[in-house]
Enzyme design. Structure first.
Site, mmCIF file in Angstrom:
data_model
loop_
_atom_site.group_PDB
_atom_site.id
_atom_site.type_symbol
_atom_site.label_atom_id
_atom_site.label_comp_id
_atom_site.label_asym_id
_atom_site.label_seq_id
_atom_site.Cartn_x
_atom_site.Cartn_y
_atom_site.Cartn_z
ATOM 1 N N TYR A 11 0.829 -1.218 0.000
ATOM 2 C CA TYR A 11 0.000 0.000 0.000
ATOM 3 C C TYR A 11 0.864 1.268 0.000
ATOM 4 C CZ TYR A 11 -3.264 3.442 2.072
ATOM 5 O OH TYR A 11 -4.005 4.556 2.357
ATOM 6 N N ASP A 58 12.594 -11.887 -1.080
ATOM 7 C CA ASP A 58 12.235 -11.893 0.341
ATOM 8 C C ASP A 58 13.382 -11.309 1.156
ATOM 9 O OD1 ASP A 58 11.699 -12.953 3.090
ATOM 10 O OD2 ASP A 58 10.037 -13.899 2.019
ATOM 11 N N SER A 123 6.236 3.501 13.261
ATOM 12 C CA SER A 123 4.791 3.638 13.487
ATOM 13 C C SER A 123 4.531 4.338 14.808
ATOM 14 C CB SER A 123 4.185 2.236 13.525
ATOM 15 O OG SER A 123 2.890 2.259 14.066
ATOM 16 N N THR A 125 2.667 3.245 16.798
ATOM 17 C CA THR A 125 2.496 2.155 17.768
ATOM 18 C C THR A 125 3.650 2.142 18.774
ATOM 19 O OG1 THR A 125 1.909 -0.189 17.985
ATOM 20 C CG2 THR A 125 3.662 0.312 16.434
ATOM 21 N N TYR A 147 3.692 -6.906 17.221
ATOM 22 C CA TYR A 147 3.979 -6.045 16.064
ATOM 23 C C TYR A 147 4.742 -4.800 16.532
ATOM 24 C CZ TYR A 147 3.166 -2.364 12.601
ATOM 25 O OH TYR A 147 3.341 -1.311 11.746
ATOM 26 N N LYS A 151 8.698 -3.037 15.742
ATOM 27 C CA LYS A 151 9.054 -1.658 15.350
ATOM 28 C C LYS A 151 10.075 -1.075 16.332
ATOM 29 C CE LYS A 151 6.608 -1.269 11.644
ATOM 30 N NZ LYS A 151 7.301 -1.405 10.357
ATOM 31 N N ASN A 197 -8.539 -2.307 9.800
ATOM 32 C CA ASN A 197 -8.501 -0.847 9.932
ATOM 33 C C ASN A 197 -9.816 -0.215 9.503
ATOM 34 O OD1 ASN A 197 -5.231 -1.351 8.928
ATOM 35 N ND2 ASN A 197 -5.706 -0.398 10.871
ATOM 36 N N GLY A 292 -7.637 -3.289 23.753
ATOM 37 C CA GLY A 292 -6.325 -2.737 23.387
ATOM 38 C C GLY A 292 -6.383 -1.377 22.720
ATOM 39 N N ASP A 293 -7.594 -0.903 22.358
ATOM 40 C CA ASP A 293 -7.689 0.391 21.669
ATOM 41 C C ASP A 293 -7.496 1.564 22.629
ATOM 42 O OD1 ASP A 293 -7.982 -0.221 19.054
ATOM 43 O OD2 ASP A 293 -10.167 0.009 18.982
HETATM 44 P P1 NAD Z 1 1.531 -3.615 3.115
HETATM 45 O O1 NAD Z 1 1.313 -4.964 3.698
HETATM 46 O O2 NAD Z 1 0.589 -3.146 2.075
HETATM 47 O O3 NAD Z 1 3.018 -3.495 2.528
HETATM 48 C C1 NAD Z 1 4.098 -4.215 3.062
HETATM 49 C C2 NAD Z 1 4.710 -5.012 1.925
HETATM 50 O O4 NAD Z 1 5.839 -5.744 2.387
HETATM 51 C C3 NAD Z 1 3.735 -6.013 1.309
HETATM 52 O O5 NAD Z 1 3.658 -5.805 -0.083
HETATM 53 C C4 NAD Z 1 4.352 -7.379 1.630
HETATM 54 O O6 NAD Z 1 4.093 -8.324 0.616
HETATM 55 C C5 NAD Z 1 5.816 -7.024 1.768
HETATM 56 N N1 NAD Z 1 6.594 -7.919 2.631
HETATM 57 C C6 NAD Z 1 6.295 -8.367 3.868
HETATM 58 N N2 NAD Z 1 7.282 -9.158 4.333
HETATM 59 C C7 NAD Z 1 8.242 -9.203 3.358
HETATM 60 C C8 NAD Z 1 9.482 -9.858 3.239
HETATM 61 N N3 NAD Z 1 9.949 -10.659 4.199
HETATM 62 N N4 NAD Z 1 10.204 -9.680 2.116
HETATM 63 C C9 NAD Z 1 9.747 -8.902 1.113
HETATM 64 N N5 NAD Z 1 8.553 -8.269 1.161
HETATM 65 C C10 NAD Z 1 7.816 -8.419 2.283
HETATM 66 O O7 NAD Z 1 1.595 -2.579 4.327
HETATM 67 P P2 NAD Z 1 1.714 -0.992 4.293
HETATM 68 O O8 NAD Z 1 0.492 -0.449 4.936
HETATM 69 O O9 NAD Z 1 2.113 -0.529 2.961
HETATM 70 O O10 NAD Z 1 2.906 -0.804 5.320
HETATM 71 C C11 NAD Z 1 4.228 -0.561 4.912
HETATM 72 C C12 NAD Z 1 5.095 -0.395 6.146
HETATM 73 O O11 NAD Z 1 4.602 0.679 6.932
HETATM 74 C C13 NAD Z 1 5.106 -1.616 7.085
HETATM 75 O O12 NAD Z 1 6.406 -1.779 7.571
HETATM 76 C C14 NAD Z 1 4.165 -1.220 8.199
HETATM 77 O O13 NAD Z 1 4.480 -1.844 9.406
HETATM 78 C C15 NAD Z 1 4.400 0.282 8.265
HETATM 79 N N6 NAD Z 1 3.258 1.024 8.822
HETATM 80 C C16 NAD Z 1 2.017 0.888 8.275
HETATM 81 C C17 NAD Z 1 0.947 1.560 8.826
HETATM 82 C C18 NAD Z 1 -0.441 1.389 8.274
HETATM 83 O O14 NAD Z 1 -1.401 1.637 9.018
HETATM 84 N N7 NAD Z 1 -0.623 0.990 7.033
HETATM 85 C C19 NAD Z 1 1.155 2.412 9.922
HETATM 86 C C20 NAD Z 1 2.437 2.538 10.437
HETATM 87 C C21 NAD Z 1 3.496 1.846 9.881
HETATM 88 C C1 WQD Z 2 -8.999 3.464 14.035
HETATM 89 C C2 WQD Z 2 -10.211 3.758 14.917
HETATM 90 C C3 WQD Z 2 -10.951 1.857 16.196
HETATM 91 C C4 WQD Z 2 -12.105 -0.555 12.715
HETATM 92 C C5 WQD Z 2 -3.682 0.539 13.769
HETATM 93 C C6 WQD Z 2 -2.503 -0.195 14.352
HETATM 94 C C7 WQD Z 2 -1.332 0.739 14.523
HETATM 95 C C8 WQD Z 2 -1.007 1.467 13.223
HETATM 96 C C9 WQD Z 2 -2.228 2.103 12.634
HETATM 97 C C10 WQD Z 2 0.662 0.232 11.964
HETATM 98 C C11 WQD Z 2 -10.132 3.145 16.317
HETATM 99 C C12 WQD Z 2 -11.996 2.248 15.185
HETATM 100 C C13 WQD Z 2 -11.642 0.446 13.552
HETATM 101 C C14 WQD Z 2 -13.497 -0.867 12.707
HETATM 102 C C15 WQD Z 2 -13.866 0.861 14.340
HETATM 103 N N1 WQD Z 2 -0.533 0.563 12.202
HETATM 104 N N2 WQD Z 2 -12.500 1.150 14.344
HETATM 105 N N3 WQD Z 2 -14.321 -0.132 13.519
HETATM 106 O O1 WQD Z 2 -6.165 1.009 15.870
HETATM 107 O O2 WQD Z 2 -5.474 3.409 15.394
HETATM 108 O O3 WQD Z 2 -4.074 1.575 14.631
HETATM 109 O O4 WQD Z 2 -3.282 1.113 12.523
HETATM 110 O O5 WQD Z 2 1.665 0.553 12.509
HETATM 111 O O6 WQD Z 2 -0.259 -0.018 14.959
HETATM 112 O O7 WQD Z 2 -2.874 -0.736 15.597
HETATM 113 O O8 WQD Z 2 -6.276 1.966 13.506
HETATM 114 O O9 WQD Z 2 -7.915 1.841 11.673
HETATM 115 O O10 WQD Z 2 -7.746 -0.094 13.297
HETATM 116 O O11 WQD Z 2 -8.740 2.057 14.068
HETATM 117 O O12 WQD Z 2 -14.663 1.476 15.052
HETATM 118 O O13 WQD Z 2 -13.967 -1.779 12.001
HETATM 119 O O14 WQD Z 2 -11.371 3.158 14.312
HETATM 120 O O15 WQD Z 2 -11.547 1.455 17.392
HETATM 121 O O16 WQD Z 2 -10.746 4.035 17.186
HETATM 122 P P1 WQD Z 2 -5.551 1.991 14.962
HETATM 123 P P2 WQD Z 2 -7.667 1.378 13.061
#
Ligand code: NAD
Ligand code: WQD
Length: 336
Positions: A11, A58, A123, A125, A147, A151, A197, A292-293
């Site tokens: 993404y 990978d 993140s 997180t 998770y 990080k 999410n 956990g929220d």
């Molecule tokens: P995503 O799952 O869409 O993208 C991650 C990609 O990494 C995927 O395409 C997956 O196939 C690939 N991948 C996983 N393990 C791998 C490996 N061992 N080797 C090669 N490729 C691998 O997720 P995203 O939302 O695009 O997130 C990207 C990064 O941002 C992640 O590290 C995630 O933890 C971090 N992040 C995401 C969010 C969020 O809410 N989307 C928030 C904070 C941080």
């Molecule tokens: C947002 C709000 C839910 C779904 C997560 C990860 C965090 C980070 C970001 C990667 C909250 C509410 C959600 C639903 C709902 N990712 N909700 N109904 O929990 O802030 O964080 O993504 O690093 O580590 O934990 O995001 O989108 O899940 O929730 O009411 O079906 O929406 O309770 O208040 P969150 P979220």
């Protein structure tokens, strides 16, 4: 610059590849496609009109990683990783191996190839149970699930590496809640199975893939009782990576930077804005709190302005309009 993007089919990685190409950089992406589709890569090629080399690789394949890095890159953007909090509780070892060992392999391959410029996907997180909003980078860190532990571990690995070895320039970008899609609607978030999410669930409901949104709790100490988060448009987030890349030469070691919009929206505000974007009421029902929220978390983004000259410019309506365009044009994601 010649930039290697890990997780380039995912993404956020696909949006970063697109903005890098639009800005004139040379990009090579790799991904093991465990949570993504190679279609994202072909769409990025079409949208940018530029070549984008892609390899299925990978992070745990040390040899392959070493070979690729040796080609010579100016910098690496490291998105590859597993990110589902619930799954990480069930399979902590998988998360540790994939995210922590995988990142260690990447850092070793970078060092062997003499590339020490890195932008890493951290993140919010890492702030654990938030004590005070808005959250600054000096807020204490804590992991509240496996998770989050991965990080923290990768951040620590980067801080330590930069402390003991000169020459590393590392931006640890702590994202808040990325949502939205490129304005074309051609690439976007495509979660496998039931989305965890909020925004993907809301948008899948808008296109009829889900009956109704389940709102996890309306008895939080927030203005309307529902959870408050700092949503950030994925294009703003991708541009934040380009900003960090452009300022890496001023870094000395590893630095953590919040990437958030700096304001919070409640679940009900998101559903209202999404309904406006979709042109119809998106049904929802109130359910008990999700374990956990947190009640509310949003970023202090002022250090991002100061350190990398970046700030978010896209508001909630634009996030919803763009996410909705992606979901409407691709109701089943990349399988549409
Ligand atoms: P995503 O799952 O869409 O993208 C991650 C990609 O990494 C995927 O395409 C997956 O196939 C690939 N991948 C996983 N393990 C791998 C490996 N061992 N080797 C090669 N490729 C691998 O997720 P995203 O939302 O695009 O997130 C990207 C990064 O941002 C992640 O590290 C995630 O933890 C971090 N992040 C995401 C969010 C969020 O809410 N989307 C928030 C904070 C941080
Ligand atoms: C947002 C709000 C839910 C779904 C997560 C990860 C965090 C980070 C970001 C990667 C909250 C509410 C959600 C639903 C709902 N990712 N909700 N109904 O929990 O802030 O964080 O993504 O690093 O580590 O934990 O995001 O989108 O899940 O929730 O009411 O079906 O929406 O309770 O208040 P969150 P979220």
């Amino acid at each position: 610059m010649k930039v290697l993007v890990t997780g380039g089919a995912g993404y956020i990685g696909s949006h970063a590849c697109l903005e890098l190409l639009r800005a004139g950089h040379e990009v090579v992406g790799f991904d093991n496609l465990s949570n993504s589709s190679e279609k994202a890569i072909s769409r990025v090629r079409e949208l940018s009109g530029k070549p984008l080399r892609f390899e299925r690789l990978d992070l745990l394949d040390k040899q392959g990683l070493g070979r690729l890095m040796k080609e010579g890159f100016d910098a690496v953007m490291h998105f590859a990783g597993l990110k589902a909090v619930g799954e990480s509780v069930e399979k902590p070892d998988l998360y540790r191996r994939n995210n922590v060992e995988g990142s260690a392999n990447l850092l070793a391959a970078m060092k062997a190839a003499d590339c020490r410029n890195l932008v890493f996907s951290s993140s919010c997180t890492v702030y654990g149970a938030v004590q005070k909003n808005p959250v600054t980078e000096s807020h204490p860190r804590a992991a509240v699930n496996p998770y989050g532990e991965t990080k923290l571990a990768v951040e620590d690995m980067c801080f330590e590496l930069a402390r003991v070895e000169k020459g590393w320039r590392i931006a640890l970008l702590r994202y808040f809640n990325p949502v939205g899609a490129d304005a074309s609607g051609c690439i976007g978030e495509d979660p496998k199975g039931m989305p965890n999410n909020l925004m993907p669930f809301v948008m899948q409901t808008a296109v009829g893939r889900r009956d109704k949104v389940r709102v996890w709790g309306n008895d939080y100490p927030t203005p309307d009782g529902t959870g408050v988060r700092d949503y950030i448009h994925v294009t703003d987030l991708a541009l934040g990576h380009l900003a960090a890349l452009g300022r890496l030469d001023r870094f000395d070691g590893a630095l953590a930077v919040n990437l958030g919009a700096g304001r919070g929206y409640s679940v009900l505000e998101v559903i209202r804005a999404a309904s406006k974007a979709a042109g119809k009421d998106i049904p929802y029902e109130i359910r008990p709190r999700r374990p956990g929220d947190a009640a509310a978390i949003w970023a202090d983004p002022s250090f991002a302005k100061k350190s990398i000259g970046w700030g978010a410019t896209r508001g909630l309506d634009e996030m919803c309009a763009d996410h909705c365009r992606w979901q409407t044009q691709n109701p089943e994601g990349f399988a549409s």
